[in-house]
Design a protein around this motif. Structure first.
Motif, PDB file in Angstrom:
ATOM      1  N   ARG A  35       0.876  -1.192   0.181  1.00  0.00           N
ATOM      2  CA  ARG A  35      -0.021   0.068  -0.144  1.00  0.00           C
ATOM      3  C   ARG A  35       0.859   1.114  -0.009  1.00  0.00           C
ATOM      4  N   ARG A  36       2.043   1.155   0.976  1.00  0.00           N
ATOM      5  CA  ARG A  36       2.869   2.419   0.658  1.00  0.00           C
ATOM      6  C   ARG A  36       3.597   2.579  -0.548  1.00  0.00           C
ATOM      7  N   LEU A  37       4.135   1.542  -1.249  1.00  0.00           N
ATOM      8  CA  LEU A  37       4.291   1.532  -2.436  1.00  0.00           C
ATOM      9  C   LEU A  37       3.527   2.270  -3.606  1.00  0.00           C
ATOM     10  N   THR A  38       2.217   1.766  -3.554  1.00  0.00           N
ATOM     11  CA  THR A  38       1.132   2.192  -4.400  1.00  0.00           C
ATOM     12  C   THR A  38       0.927   3.588  -4.272  1.00  0.00           C
ATOM     13  N   LEU A  39       0.967   4.107  -2.763  1.00  0.00           N
ATOM     14  CA  LEU A  39       0.775   5.586  -2.534  1.00  0.00           C
ATOM     15  C   LEU A  39       1.902   6.323  -3.209  1.00  0.00           C
ATOM     16  N   ALA A  40       3.283   5.786  -2.849  1.00  0.00           N
ATOM     17  CA  ALA A  40       4.478   6.552  -3.267  1.00  0.00           C
ATOM     18  C   ALA A  40       4.298   6.909  -4.866  1.00  0.00           C
ATOM     19  N   MET A  41       3.946   5.563  -5.294  1.00  0.00           N
ATOM     20  CA  MET A  41       4.271   5.831  -6.750  1.00  0.00           C
ATOM     21  C   MET A  41       3.249   6.495  -7.609  1.00  0.00           C
ATOM     22  N   GLY A  42       1.826   6.270  -6.832  1.00  0.00           N
ATOM     23  CA  GLY A  42       0.777   7.248  -7.211  1.00  0.00           C
ATOM     24  C   GLY A  42       0.920   8.572  -7.162  1.00  0.00           C
ATOM     25  N   ALA A  43       1.856   8.996  -5.961  1.00  0.00           N
ATOM     26  CA  ALA A  43       2.249  10.514  -6.001  1.00  0.00           C
ATOM     27  C   ALA A  43       3.173  10.945  -6.760  1.00  0.00           C
ATOM     28  N   VAL A  44       4.066   9.961  -7.371  1.00  0.00           N
ATOM     29  CA  VAL A  44       5.293  10.388  -8.269  1.00  0.00           C
ATOM     30  C   VAL A  44       4.418  10.586  -9.364  1.00  0.00           C
ATOM     31  N   GLY A  45       3.592   9.672  -9.700  1.00  0.00           N
ATOM     32  CA  GLY A  45       2.841   9.787 -11.312  1.00  0.00           C
ATOM     33  C   GLY A  45       1.905  11.154 -11.206  1.00  0.00           C
ATOM     34  N   ILE A  46       1.284  11.375 -10.352  1.00  0.00           N
ATOM     35  CA  ILE A  46       0.565  12.581 -10.327  1.00  0.00           C
ATOM     36  C   ILE A  46       1.494  13.720 -10.294  1.00  0.00           C
ATOM     37  N   THR A  47       2.381  13.881  -9.348  1.00  0.00           N
ATOM     38  CA  THR A  47       3.353  15.075  -9.603  1.00  0.00           C
ATOM     39  C   THR A  47       3.658  15.183 -10.640  1.00  0.00           C
ATOM     40  N   SER A  48       4.238  14.239 -11.492  1.00  0.00           N
ATOM     41  CA  SER A  48       4.806  14.309 -12.752  1.00  0.00           C
ATOM     42  C   SER A  48       3.758  14.884 -13.783  1.00  0.00           C
ATOM     43  N   THR A  49       2.666  14.503 -13.687  1.00  0.00           N
ATOM     44  CA  THR A  49       1.497  15.183 -14.568  1.00  0.00           C
ATOM     45  C   THR A  49       1.354  16.278 -14.229  1.00  0.00           C
ATOM     46  N   VAL A  50       1.420  16.972 -12.812  1.00  0.00           N
ATOM     47  CA  VAL A  50       1.110  18.188 -12.812  1.00  0.00           C
ATOM     48  C   VAL A  50       2.465  18.952 -13.196  1.00  0.00           C
ATOM     49  N   LEU A  51       3.598  18.485 -13.061  1.00  0.00           N
ATOM     50  CA  LEU A  51       4.739  19.247 -13.561  1.00  0.00           C
ATOM     51  C   LEU A  51       4.650  19.391 -15.052  1.00  0.00           C
ATOM     52  N   ALA A  52       4.210  18.582 -15.721  1.00  0.00           N
ATOM     53  CA  ALA A  52       4.112  18.402 -17.236  1.00  0.00           C
ATOM     54  C   ALA A  52       3.307  19.603 -17.710  1.00  0.00           C
ATOM     55  N   VAL A  53       2.183  19.768 -16.664  1.00  0.00           N
ATOM     56  CA  VAL A  53       1.463  20.909 -17.151  1.00  0.00           C
ATOM     57  C   VAL A  53       1.948  22.339 -16.688  1.00  0.00           C
ATOM     58  N   LEU A  54       2.506  22.306 -15.563  1.00  0.00           N
ATOM     59  CA  LEU A  54       2.805  23.646 -14.919  1.00  0.00           C
ATOM     60  C   LEU A  54       4.328  24.139 -15.479  1.00  0.00           C
ATOM     61  N   ALA A  55       5.157  23.283 -15.770  1.00  0.00           N
ATOM     62  CA  ALA A  55       6.232  23.383 -16.426  1.00  0.00           C
ATOM     63  C   ALA A  55       6.699  22.656 -17.345  1.00  0.00           C
ATOM     64  N   PRO A  56       6.300  22.740 -18.762  1.00  0.00           N
ATOM     65  CA  PRO A  56       6.504  21.713 -19.784  1.00  0.00           C
ATOM     66  C   PRO A  56       7.792  21.331 -20.300  1.00  0.00           C
ATOM     67  N   GLY A  57       8.788  22.316 -19.912  1.00  0.00           N
ATOM     68  CA  GLY A  57      10.271  22.172 -20.197  1.00  0.00           C
ATOM     69  C   GLY A  57      10.800  21.426 -19.352  1.00  0.00           C
ATOM     70  N   PHE A  58      10.400  21.222 -18.170  1.00  0.00           N
ATOM     71  CA  PHE A  58      10.952  20.697 -16.931  1.00  0.00           C
ATOM     72  C   PHE A  58      11.405  19.079 -17.298  1.00  0.00           C
ATOM     73  N   SER A  59      12.592  18.863 -17.033  1.00  0.00           N
ATOM     74  CA  SER A  59      13.376  17.258 -17.109  1.00  0.00           C
ATOM     75  C   SER A  59      14.046  17.221 -16.006  1.00  0.00           C
ATOM     76  N   LEU A  60      13.992  16.094 -15.057  1.00  0.00           N
ATOM     77  CA  LEU A  60      14.655  15.749 -14.071  1.00  0.00           C
ATOM     78  C   LEU A  60      16.047  15.846 -14.380  1.00  0.00           C
ATOM     79  N   THR A  61      16.736  15.074 -15.488  1.00  0.00           N
ATOM     80  CA  THR A  61      17.903  14.988 -15.811  1.00  0.00           C
ATOM     81  C   THR A  61      18.487  16.268 -16.545  1.00  0.00           C
ATOM     82  N   ALA A  62      17.799  17.038 -17.118  1.00  0.00           N
ATOM     83  CA  ALA A  62      18.214  18.349 -17.650  1.00  0.00           C
ATOM     84  C   ALA A  62      18.646  19.183 -16.371  1.00  0.00           C
ATOM     85  N   SER A  63      18.058  19.051 -15.095  1.00  0.00           N
ATOM     86  CA  SER A  63      18.400  19.817 -14.025  1.00  0.00           C
ATOM     87  C   SER A  63      19.484  19.598 -13.432  1.00  0.00           C
TER      88      SER A  63
END
Length: 168
Positions: A35-63
């Protein structure tokens, strides 16, 4: 995506929420780590979706790109990662012990690395682009690559078995 950014990202975000809810429902009677893994991976997925909307040019590796221009940065990062793994191993129950690998282990790990490298060549941009940009953007190529990746892993686990141990 031809839809407006807010609508285009809302659909994958809703799909991610539905998948998280489904996994939580399936794991209701399972161990809490799942359950903890599910919540953690869900948070990562949802956060990355929000990042894609708010900062389309963002890339973790580019940073990390500007850091690579500093002469000692690579050595400091490598030393920090190695030191962090030593501390992590020491804090775990099993402690830390160095031992030389066997020839069989070296051959297996080298072949596994070659296969991973070939897989990375087949997925343009690598895993971070696939999971953090391709899937939230609803790109069919990303979905196809992910399905093939999961199917290959499932077939290998069924055929060869798994030596993975449950988290404690």
């Amino acid at each position: 995506m031809s839809a407006a950014p807010s609508l285009g990202a809302a659909l994958p975000a809703l799909a991610l929420l539905a998948i998280v809810a489904l996994r939580l429902g399936v794991s209701r009677r399972s161990e809490s780590n799942f359950r903890r893994l599910t919540l953690a991976m869900g948070a990562v997925g949802i956060t990355s979706t929000v990042l894609a909307v708010l900062a389309p040019g963002f890339s973790l590796t580019a940073s990390f790109g500007p850091m690579a221009s500093i002469p000692v940065a690579g050595a400091v990062v490598s030393f920090s990662m190695f030191g962090g793994s030593l501390v992590s191993a020491r804090l775990r129950k099993h402690g830390f012990m160095l031992k030389w690998p066997t020839v069989k282990t070296m051959v297996k790990r080298t072949l596994a690395g070659i296969l991973m490298g070939l897989g990375a060549l087949l997925i343009p941009g690598g895993n971070d682009t696939l999971l953090l940009i391709g899937l939230p953007a609803a790109a069919w190529q990303a979905a196809l690559a992910y399905v093939l990746f999961v199917a290959t892993l499932a077939a290998l686990i069924v055929k060869l078995g798994s030596i993975a141990k449950a988290w404690s």
